[in-house]
Design a protein around this motif. Structure first.
Motif, short mmCIF file in Angstrom:
data_model
loop_
_atom_site.label_atom_id
_atom_site.label_comp_id
_atom_site.label_asym_id
_atom_site.label_seq_id
_atom_site.Cartn_x
_atom_site.Cartn_y
_atom_site.Cartn_z
N ASP A 36 -0.53 3.68 -2.65
CA ASP A 36 -1.84 4.27 -1.91
C ASP A 36 -1.59 5.20 -1.04
O ASP A 36 -2.18 6.18 -0.88
N HIS A 67 -7.10 4.10 2.07
CA HIS A 67 -8.15 3.76 1.30
C HIS A 67 -9.58 4.38 1.50
O HIS A 67 -10.40 3.97 1.08
N ASP A 69 0.84 -1.43 -0.19
CA ASP A 69 0.10 -0.08 -0.05
C ASP A 69 0.90 1.22 0.11
O ASP A 69 0.38 2.25 0.46
#
Length: 234
Positions: free
Chosen positions: A18, A199, A15
């Protein structure tokens, strides 16, 4: 010039991109940092992202905690730089002794992925001050080793000193003691949490909310909180 927040990539990080995107959406400049380096590139804050660093060998986060760049991360954290650990990053912070306790296999022994309600218990940290104390938010959660543990003395200190940053609401998804979803250090510059705020920063790509599917952006203020702290110091 926007504040620069470094995102460390370990072997097995999932991640990191992200997290970089979340920083950019919040108005900062993400800076890619490599686990094998000893250079923080002059960043103003650091994010340790989610994933399965070093394949979770030995224990999740244990090998990453002694990666070369962590010597600089630990020194920066101890000097007051804002440091955020997300999921595997939280595990790294615990293994590096920047936060107390430990994280073990989920109580139900299964990987979990869900939109998770959490309560902001401490809104007086570098990463949470744009929330209201006691505010309930929704952040995606995905982990296999998210059960927070600590001895009774540590738990009493965490509760007594207000060092629980986030607490699970509605359901405890992994058996964490005291429903603990995230912690802060005494200084408030180091925060770790199991759910994934990166997220939940962009409409259309976040958790489902009552208003609309995938509309949740409750995670964005974690990153904008740190940016505001950095800007205030300039």
């Amino acid at each position: 010039m926007p504040a620069r927040i470094g995102v460390v990539t370990f072997p097995g990080s999932l991640d990191d991109r992200d997290a970089q995107r979340a920083i950019r959406i919040a108005g900062g400049e993400p800076v890619a940092l490599w686990h094998g380096d000893h250079d923080l590139q002059g960043v103003d804050a650091i994010v340790l992202p989610g994933g399965f660093s070093y394949g979770d060998y030995l224990r999740p986060g244990a090998i990453s905690a002694i990666a070369p760049i962590m010597a600089e991360v630990i020194a920066a954290a101890n000097s007051g730089m804002p440091v955020l650990g997300i999921c595997n990053g939280f595990q790294v912070l615990v293994e590096a002794h920047l936060l107390p306790g430990g994280l073990i296999r989920n109580a139900h022994q299964q990987f979990i992925c869900r939109d998770q309600r959490i309560v902001v218990e401490n809104a007086d940290t570098a990463w949470t001050h744009e929330y209201a104390p006691g505010e309930e938010i929704v952040i995606p959660l995905k982990n296999a080793d998210g059960g927070y543990i600590a001895n009774d003395e540590t738990l009493k200190r965490l509760e007594g000193e207000g060092l629980v940053a986030f607490r699970y609401a509605g359901v405890n998804p992994n058996g964490s003691l005291n429903d603990i979803a995230g912690l802060t250090n005494e200084r408030g510059n180091v925060v770790g949490l199991m759910p994934h705020p990166e997220h939940a920063v962009e409409p259309g790509f976040g958790p489902d909310m009552p208003e609309a599917m995938r509309s949740g952006v409750d995670g964005l203020r974690i990153f904008s909180s740190a940016l505001a702290v950095i800007t205030a110091r300039v």
